[in-house]
Scaffold this motif. Structure first.
Motif, mmCIF file in Angstrom:
data_model
loop_
_atom_site.group_PDB
_atom_site.id
_atom_site.type_symbol
_atom_site.label_atom_id
_atom_site.label_comp_id
_atom_site.label_asym_id
_atom_site.label_seq_id
_atom_site.Cartn_x
_atom_site.Cartn_y
_atom_site.Cartn_z
ATOM 1 N N VAL A 217 14.328 -0.581 -1.674
ATOM 2 C CA VAL A 217 13.231 -1.529 -1.443
ATOM 3 C C VAL A 217 12.231 -0.972 -0.435
ATOM 4 O O VAL A 217 11.008 -1.022 -0.644
ATOM 5 N N VAL A 218 12.732 -0.408 0.664
ATOM 6 C CA VAL A 218 11.838 0.133 1.695
ATOM 7 C C VAL A 218 11.075 1.338 1.154
ATOM 8 O O VAL A 218 9.867 1.499 1.417
ATOM 9 N N LEU A 219 11.741 2.192 0.378
ATOM 10 C CA LEU A 219 11.059 3.346 -0.207
ATOM 11 C C LEU A 219 9.954 2.911 -1.162
ATOM 12 O O LEU A 219 8.861 3.493 -1.177
ATOM 13 N N ILE A 220 10.225 1.904 -1.957
ATOM 14 C CA ILE A 220 9.221 1.397 -2.897
ATOM 15 C C ILE A 220 8.026 0.820 -2.137
ATOM 16 O O ILE A 220 6.866 1.077 -2.488
ATOM 17 N N ILE A 221 8.304 0.040 -1.084
ATOM 18 C CA ILE A 221 7.217 -0.532 -0.271
ATOM 19 C C ILE A 221 6.369 0.569 0.339
ATOM 20 O O ILE A 221 5.130 0.545 0.269
ATOM 21 N N ASN A 222 7.033 1.570 0.932
ATOM 22 C CA ASN A 222 6.297 2.680 1.549
ATOM 23 C C ASN A 222 5.481 3.442 0.508
ATOM 24 O O ASN A 222 4.324 3.811 0.747
ATOM 25 N N GLY A 223 6.087 3.673 -0.650
ATOM 26 C CA GLY A 223 5.384 4.414 -1.704
ATOM 27 C C GLY A 223 4.144 3.694 -2.197
ATOM 28 O O GLY A 223 3.081 4.304 -2.377
ATOM 29 N N LEU A 224 4.260 2.396 -2.439
ATOM 30 C CA LEU A 224 3.113 1.617 -2.910
ATOM 31 C C LEU A 224 1.994 1.598 -1.877
ATOM 32 O O LEU A 224 0.803 1.699 -2.221
ATOM 33 N N LEU A 225 2.360 1.459 -0.603
ATOM 34 C CA LEU A 225 1.345 1.435 0.452
ATOM 35 C C LEU A 225 0.658 2.792 0.590
ATOM 36 O O LEU A 225 -0.558 2.863 0.823
ATOM 37 N N LEU A 226 1.417 3.875 0.447
ATOM 38 C CA LEU A 226 0.833 5.210 0.552
ATOM 39 C C LEU A 226 -0.183 5.464 -0.563
ATOM 40 O O LEU A 226 -1.157 6.198 -0.373
ATOM 41 N N MET A 227 0.032 4.851 -1.709
ATOM 42 C CA MET A 227 -0.894 5.018 -2.831
ATOM 43 C C MET A 227 -2.271 4.442 -2.526
ATOM 44 O O MET A 227 -3.273 4.858 -3.116
ATOM 45 N N VAL A 228 -2.331 3.478 -1.583
ATOM 46 C CA VAL A 228 -3.633 2.890 -1.216
ATOM 47 C C VAL A 228 -4.057 3.325 0.192
ATOM 48 O O VAL A 228 -4.936 2.723 0.797
ATOM 49 N N GLY A 229 -3.395 4.373 0.709
ATOM 50 C CA GLY A 229 -3.814 4.951 1.977
ATOM 51 C C GLY A 229 -3.275 4.289 3.226
ATOM 52 O O GLY A 229 -3.838 4.460 4.307
ATOM 53 N N TYR A 230 -2.195 3.534 3.093
ATOM 54 C CA TYR A 230 -1.603 2.871 4.250
ATOM 55 C C TYR A 230 -0.123 3.205 4.339
ATOM 56 O O TYR A 230 0.444 3.886 3.476
ATOM 57 N N ASP A 231 0.526 2.729 5.396
ATOM 58 C CA ASP A 231 1.983 2.678 5.453
ATOM 59 C C ASP A 231 2.350 1.367 6.133
ATOM 60 O O ASP A 231 1.468 0.562 6.463
ATOM 61 N N VAL A 232 3.635 1.107 6.298
ATOM 62 C CA VAL A 232 4.063 -0.179 6.834
ATOM 63 C C VAL A 232 3.448 -0.442 8.206
ATOM 64 O O VAL A 232 2.973 -1.545 8.493
ATOM 65 N N PHE A 233 3.420 0.577 9.069
ATOM 66 C CA PHE A 233 2.891 0.398 10.429
ATOM 67 C C PHE A 233 1.426 -0.013 10.409
ATOM 68 O O PHE A 233 1.015 -0.935 11.119
ATOM 69 N N THR A 234 0.625 0.677 9.629
ATOM 70 C CA THR A 234 -0.811 0.396 9.632
ATOM 71 C C THR A 234 -1.127 -0.935 8.968
ATOM 72 O O THR A 234 -2.062 -1.627 9.377
ATOM 73 N N ILE A 235 -0.338 -1.314 7.953
ATOM 74 C CA ILE A 235 -0.619 -2.579 7.274
ATOM 75 C C ILE A 235 -0.180 -3.757 8.131
ATOM 76 O O ILE A 235 -0.792 -4.827 8.128
ATOM 77 N N VAL A 236 0.899 -3.586 8.892
ATOM 78 C CA VAL A 236 1.391 -4.654 9.765
ATOM 79 C C VAL A 236 0.405 -4.917 10.899
ATOM 80 O O VAL A 236 0.262 -6.045 11.379
ATOM 81 N N ALA A 237 -0.308 -3.892 11.325
ATOM 82 C CA ALA A 237 -1.241 -4.035 12.439
ATOM 83 C C ALA A 237 -2.388 -4.986 12.131
ATOM 84 O O ALA A 237 -2.984 -5.561 13.042
ATOM 85 N N VAL A 238 -2.690 -5.179 10.844
ATOM 86 C CA VAL A 238 -3.832 -6.025 10.471
ATOM 87 C C VAL A 238 -3.597 -7.496 10.798
ATOM 88 O O VAL A 238 -4.339 -8.093 11.578
ATOM 89 N N PRO A 239 -2.550 -8.155 10.237
ATOM 90 C CA PRO A 239 -2.360 -9.580 10.550
ATOM 91 C C PRO A 239 -1.916 -9.823 11.981
ATOM 92 O O PRO A 239 -2.297 -10.815 12.600
ATOM 93 N N PHE A 240 -1.102 -8.905 12.530
ATOM 94 C CA PHE A 240 -0.594 -9.128 13.873
ATOM 95 C C PHE A 240 -1.632 -8.818 14.941
ATOM 96 O O PHE A 240 -1.460 -9.165 16.103
ATOM 97 N N GLY A 241 -2.706 -8.144 14.561
ATOM 98 C CA GLY A 241 -3.787 -7.913 15.510
ATOM 99 C C GLY A 241 -4.395 -9.220 15.969
ATOM 100 O O GLY A 241 -4.741 -9.395 17.137
ATOM 101 N N PHE A 242 -4.506 -10.188 15.039
ATOM 102 C CA PHE A 242 -5.051 -11.502 15.392
ATOM 103 C C PHE A 242 -4.126 -12.223 16.363
ATOM 104 O O PHE A 242 -4.577 -12.825 17.338
ATOM 105 N N VAL A 243 -2.822 -12.166 16.099
ATOM 106 C CA VAL A 243 -1.855 -12.832 16.970
ATOM 107 C C VAL A 243 -1.898 -12.227 18.367
ATOM 108 O O VAL A 243 -1.830 -12.933 19.378
ATOM 109 N N THR A 244 -2.023 -10.903 18.424
ATOM 110 C CA THR A 244 -2.081 -10.221 19.715
ATOM 111 C C THR A 244 -3.285 -10.674 20.527
ATOM 112 O O THR A 244 -3.223 -10.780 21.765
ATOM 113 N N ASN A 245 -4.393 -10.968 19.851
ATOM 114 C CA ASN A 245 -5.603 -11.396 20.552
ATOM 115 C C ASN A 245 -5.427 -12.714 21.300
ATOM 116 O O ASN A 245 -6.182 -13.015 22.227
ATOM 117 N N LEU A 246 -4.429 -13.506 20.900
ATOM 118 C CA LEU A 246 -4.175 -14.768 21.611
ATOM 119 C C LEU A 246 -3.881 -14.524 23.086
ATOM 120 O O LEU A 246 -4.287 -15.295 23.950
#
Length: 448
Positions: A217-246
């Protein structure tokens, strides 16, 4: 009547949903995880404080260079082994706690140790940085003055993605792994050995199929994200960036303080729930402040150092006033019982004995006092008057000392903490005096 309607509305629309949310298994696991990692954050912070001595007291730079400065690379290993890999502690502890809750409450054959290790595996699989080159996946290798990535592992005083920057990914991977582990066990997708087999051996085989499932499951997630130029770390930073701003905005801090006080007002331990949920953010902010990249007011134990001094509601001086100045027997007795705990930021006797719960007479200062202290602390740090929080103190640290330690030895942090406590009491004073008179009249009527 209007006040009662307001309390009823707040209870129904805000407090009850939050109280229900606090009972979710994931939330309770996060709270337990936050408690488990406290020793590591405090130990790492204390060694960091040593390294900033020349900055705090410039006159000691020569002495420091001749003594502690010579072994800085040695003692800062303790910081790297704690704050430097804090995501690792978060991931392992959360995997353990989350699995333990499922094991105990759903009676599933899940080993908490297996849950911790499976979560760790899922997290480690997300750390290497890859990219697509000529239709082939390759590990990133970049070495320059500003960036060092070797075989996909970014380095800077340790592995970057194991530090506080990876906390959110560590949490997500731990939760994902445990949920998949639970799915396998619940559907009996496991290898079951006879009861005569030792427990340790049986547990390892029980986790075998879940481990394969999680890996795929993790390999599939990483592979799909890499196909669009991201990985788990970079994609997670997007929604949690808003929470951090609180935690870095003034309005966000006021919202956090309001929620803590509101939960307490209806009898739910607001401090434990809210601070546990934002702890991953505040610890990441701590590392950001320590790296001098930016200034974020709410970091580490900013709450206990500058806001809730004496306990939730900022009641330190209030408890002493009640003990020595209150005329009603009720307030005087509660104040005397609360004085010593208040020094160490513990005030449950006051909250439940006064009480603050559903108490319309004290509702305004209960919300306003800590919000005023938060405002003072926020702007003092944001405007550069007081150094930002760079060290994690123990939450029961007495007033002033907590501010001093949290800011890495800045004496103005001590003063700010004291002023915050005084400001909170100034807000309480007219309300507690009126409440004291009200109780005194009631006591006289009862004895008449």
């Amino acid at each position: 009547m209007e006040n009662n309607k307001f309390v009823a509305w707040m209870d129904k629309t805000i407090m009850q949903p939050l109280a229900k949310f606090s009972q979710y298994k994931f939330v309770r696991a996060i709270a337990n995880t936050g408690m488990a990692i406290i020793p590591f954050t405090i130990v790492g912070s204390m060694f960091l404080v040593l390294s900033v001595v020349p900055t705090v007291v410039p006159s000691l730079k020569g002495v420091y260079d001749a003594t502690l400065g010579r072994v800085e690379n040695l003692y800062m290993i303790a910081n790297t082994a704690t704050m430097g890999i804090l995501s690792l502690y978060f991931n392992i502890s959360l995997g353990y706690e989350f699995t333990k809750i499922y094991h105990e409450e759903e009676k599933l054959d899940m080993s908490p140790l297996n849950g911790a290790l499976l979560g760790l595996m899922a997290y480690i699989m997300c750390i290497p940085q890859l990219f697509i080159q000529d239709g082939k996946l390759a590990l990133v290798n970049t070495v320059s003055d500003d960036l060092k990535v070797i075989d996909g592992w970014q380095m800077s005083s340790g592995v970057v993605r194991l530090s506080t920057s990876g906390i959110f990914t560590a949490i997500i991977m731990a939760v994902l792994a445990v949920m998949l582990y639970r799915l396998c066990v619940k559907n009996k997708w496991t290898i079951k050995l006879p009861d005569s087999v030792p427990e340790g051996v049986a547990n390892s085989f029980t986790a075998l199929i879940p481990a394969f499932v999680i890996a795929f499951v993790v390999l599939i997630i990483n592979g799909l994200l890499l196909m669009v130029g991201y990985d788990v770390f970079t994609i997670v930073a997007v929604p949690f960036g808003f929470v951090t701003n609180l935690t870095s905005s003034y309005i966000g801090i006021l919202v956090i303080v309001f929620l803590i006080q509101a939960l307490w007002f209806v009898g739910v331990h607001g401090a434990t729930i809210i601070t546990s949920l934002i702890q991953p953010i505040t610890l990441a902010n701590l590392a950001t402040n320590a790296a001098h990249t930016t200034t974020i007011p709410w970091a580490g134990e900013f709450n206990n150092a500058f806001i809730t001094i004496g306990g939730s509601g900022a009641t330190l001086i209030l408890s002493f006033w009640m003990a020595y100045r209150a005329r009603s027997e009720q307030l005087s007795a509660i104040g005397k019982a609360e004085m010593v705990p208040a020094i160490f930021n513990i005030n449950e006797p006051l909250i439940f004995g006064l009480p603050f719960l559903y108490n319309i007479d004290l509702m305004i200062p209960w919300f306003l006092a800590p919000m005023a202290s938060a405002s003072l602390g926020y702007w003092a740090i944001k405007l550069g008057i007081v150094r930002p929080v760079i060290a994690q103190m123990a939450w029961p640290t007495p007033v002033g000392l907590g501010g001093l330690i949290s800011t890495g030895g800045d004496w103005k942090g001590f003063v700010l903490a004291v002023l915050s406590a005084v400001l909170a009491f100034v807000i309480y004073y007219p309300f507690i005096r009126r409440y004291d008179k009200k109780l005194l009249v009631q006591e006289k009527e009862m004895t008449a």
